[in-house]
Enzyme design. Sequence first.
Site, PDB file in Angstrom:
ATOM      1  N   LYS A  34       0.842  -1.201   0.000  1.00  0.00           N
ATOM      2  CA  LYS A  34       0.000   0.000   0.000  1.00  0.00           C
ATOM      3  C   LYS A  34       0.878   1.252   0.000  1.00  0.00           C
ATOM      4  O   LYS A  34       2.075   1.164   0.281  1.00  0.00           O
ATOM      5  CB  LYS A  34      -0.929  -0.015   1.225  1.00  0.00           C
ATOM      6  CG  LYS A  34      -0.193   0.108   2.558  1.00  0.00           C
ATOM      7  CD  LYS A  34      -1.111  -0.107   3.758  1.00  0.00           C
ATOM      8  CE  LYS A  34      -0.328  -0.005   5.059  1.00  0.00           C
ATOM      9  NZ  LYS A  34      -1.113  -0.460   6.229  1.00  0.00           N
ATOM     10  N   ARG A 132     -11.089  -0.155  14.425  1.00  0.00           N
ATOM     11  CA  ARG A 132     -11.041   0.418  13.078  1.00  0.00           C
ATOM     12  C   ARG A 132     -12.031  -0.368  12.230  1.00  0.00           C
ATOM     13  O   ARG A 132     -12.961  -0.950  12.772  1.00  0.00           O
ATOM     14  CB  ARG A 132      -9.586   0.337  12.563  1.00  0.00           C
ATOM     15  CG  ARG A 132      -9.207   1.412  11.607  1.00  0.00           C
ATOM     16  CD  ARG A 132      -7.702   1.468  11.359  1.00  0.00           C
ATOM     17  NE  ARG A 132      -7.201   0.332  10.582  1.00  0.00           N
ATOM     18  CZ  ARG A 132      -5.931   0.186  10.213  1.00  0.00           C
ATOM     19  NH1 ARG A 132      -5.033   1.082  10.562  1.00  0.00           N
ATOM     20  NH2 ARG A 132      -5.541  -0.866   9.517  1.00  0.00           N
ATOM     21  N   TYR A 258      16.153  31.239   6.129  1.00  0.00           N
ATOM     22  CA  TYR A 258      15.054  32.133   6.507  1.00  0.00           C
ATOM     23  C   TYR A 258      15.091  32.458   7.994  1.00  0.00           C
ATOM     24  O   TYR A 258      15.369  31.588   8.822  1.00  0.00           O
ATOM     25  CB  TYR A 258      13.715  31.461   6.187  1.00  0.00           C
ATOM     26  CG  TYR A 258      13.429  31.352   4.715  1.00  0.00           C
ATOM     27  CD1 TYR A 258      13.376  32.475   3.902  1.00  0.00           C
ATOM     28  CD2 TYR A 258      13.221  30.106   4.138  1.00  0.00           C
ATOM     29  CE1 TYR A 258      13.111  32.360   2.549  1.00  0.00           C
ATOM     30  CE2 TYR A 258      12.946  29.987   2.790  1.00  0.00           C
ATOM     31  CZ  TYR A 258      12.893  31.113   1.999  1.00  0.00           C
ATOM     32  OH  TYR A 258      12.628  31.007   0.662  1.00  0.00           O
ATOM     33  N   MET A 306      11.825  24.875   1.410  1.00  0.00           N
ATOM     34  CA  MET A 306      10.927  23.982   0.672  1.00  0.00           C
ATOM     35  C   MET A 306      11.710  23.014  -0.203  1.00  0.00           C
ATOM     36  O   MET A 306      11.460  21.814  -0.200  1.00  0.00           O
ATOM     37  CB  MET A 306       9.955  24.812  -0.185  1.00  0.00           C
ATOM     38  CG  MET A 306       8.904  23.963  -0.866  1.00  0.00           C
ATOM     39  SD  MET A 306       7.766  24.920  -1.882  1.00  0.00           S
ATOM     40  CE  MET A 306       6.787  25.750  -0.650  1.00  0.00           C
TER      41      MET A 306
HETATM   42  C1  PLP Z   1      -0.367  -1.453   6.971  1.00  0.00           C
HETATM   43  C2  PLP Z   1      -0.986  -2.719   7.352  1.00  0.00           C
HETATM   44  C3  PLP Z   1      -0.209  -3.882   7.503  1.00  0.00           C
HETATM   45  C4  PLP Z   1       1.297  -3.882   7.502  1.00  0.00           C
HETATM   46  O1  PLP Z   1       1.765  -3.410   8.744  1.00  0.00           O
HETATM   47  P1  PLP Z   1       3.323  -3.314   9.073  1.00  0.00           P
HETATM   48  O2  PLP Z   1       3.389  -2.810  10.459  1.00  0.00           O
HETATM   49  O3  PLP Z   1       3.880  -2.345   8.096  1.00  0.00           O
HETATM   50  O4  PLP Z   1       3.893  -4.662   8.908  1.00  0.00           O
HETATM   51  C5  PLP Z   1      -0.878  -5.070   7.685  1.00  0.00           C
HETATM   52  N1  PLP Z   1      -2.217  -5.115   7.767  1.00  0.00           N
HETATM   53  C6  PLP Z   1      -2.994  -4.013   7.665  1.00  0.00           C
HETATM   54  C7  PLP Z   1      -4.463  -4.133   7.784  1.00  0.00           C
HETATM   55  C8  PLP Z   1      -2.399  -2.775   7.484  1.00  0.00           C
HETATM   56  O5  PLP Z   1      -3.166  -1.683   7.397  1.00  0.00           O
END
Ligand code: PLP
Length: 366
Positions: A34, A132, A258, A306
């Site tokens: 992701k 969640r 700055y 920046m």
């Molecule tokens: C991001 C995520 C992971 C991976 O977690 P890590 O701590 O990066 O290994 C696994 N499962 C879900 C649902 C996540 O959102």
Amino acid sequence: MYPTQAVIDRQALKDNLSFFRQQLGDTQPVPIVKSDAYGHGAAEATRAFAAAGARQCAVFRVDEALSLREAGVDIPLWVLLGALPHEADRAVGQRLTLAVWSLEQARALHDAALRHHTVQDIHLALDTGLGRLGFLPADLPRLLPQLAALPALRITGAFSHMACAGQPDHPTTRQQLRELDALLPLLPPGCTQVHAYATAAILEHYKPILPFARPGIGLYGLWPDGVQHPTHTLTPALTFKSAIVSLKRLPAGAAISYGSSVVLSRDSLVAIAPVGYASGLPRILSRQCQALVRGRRVSALGTICMDMTMFDLTDVPDAAIDDDIILIGRQGHEEITAWDLAHTAQTNAYEILCHIGMTQPRTYIN
Ligand SMILES: *Cc1c(COP(=O)(O)O)cnc(C)c1O
């Protein structure tokens, strides 16, 4: 190539996956790619993991999965958010396994699958204590018949996510493991792809042992809590570097950046690198940012801008234009990790990597 970039070591990704395969025994790792593979580039990372034996990978959003398909990635992909109702038609028929966490979402997906004359694989998201996304396990007995009434959906798996995975003695951890154990017998036949453990939980070797696991940060070579595990090695796959584009001598008393945020206390050799907070170097690091030049540790001077940052190279008198400036990575005996930046910026390595990934061109090696 523009000097400020992320350099990604594919071999590190593969080696880290091998490490997790050893840790996992019979459990199959499903690499999490992701957020553009935590800034490492989702298509390249997925290919590297597949080459190292991963049979599927997981993304968060449908769009991420579809981008991977466009990039020619054809292994099965799991989508942790599943399809939002307006995405259902685009999501079906793409060899995706979609998370489902509400009946409305399930029905929208079912209708889309019917329209496309297909059967859609889903994984039930279960909230065992993270608070969640996910159905509550207590609702499963009521829920399963309603899902079974949607024949264009096939429940191939179920998953949960740990809230305090790095803390085996945390009451939430214990509670979640108990919940997991109790819900396994409730899952319908065919619901065999069960998974709950990400990097931190994998390293804790929790029970119940589940057939799949979802490592993310560890595959990129970083520990989830920022504390190096003494007996294991992981290799950070990302180097974040820039280069010296200008070098100049400034006298004691000269002000830098700055707000004239620093006044030089000695005659100095000042390097300017085209890297700043827009490139993923958090501005909050301004007073504490370090980098590596010619194997030596140097400090940033004054406020990070920046797109530029000034560095004090007075103690590296042989420095030259075009020298690498390593913000994250290794040079000689010195190393700066994403966690070093994260600790100083009061965030975690995940956020540092994602921000670099969103803005920086990438080069792949190995
Ligand atoms: C991001 C995520 C992971 C991976 O977690 P890590 O701590 O990066 O290994 C696994 N499962 C879900 C649902 C996540 O959102």
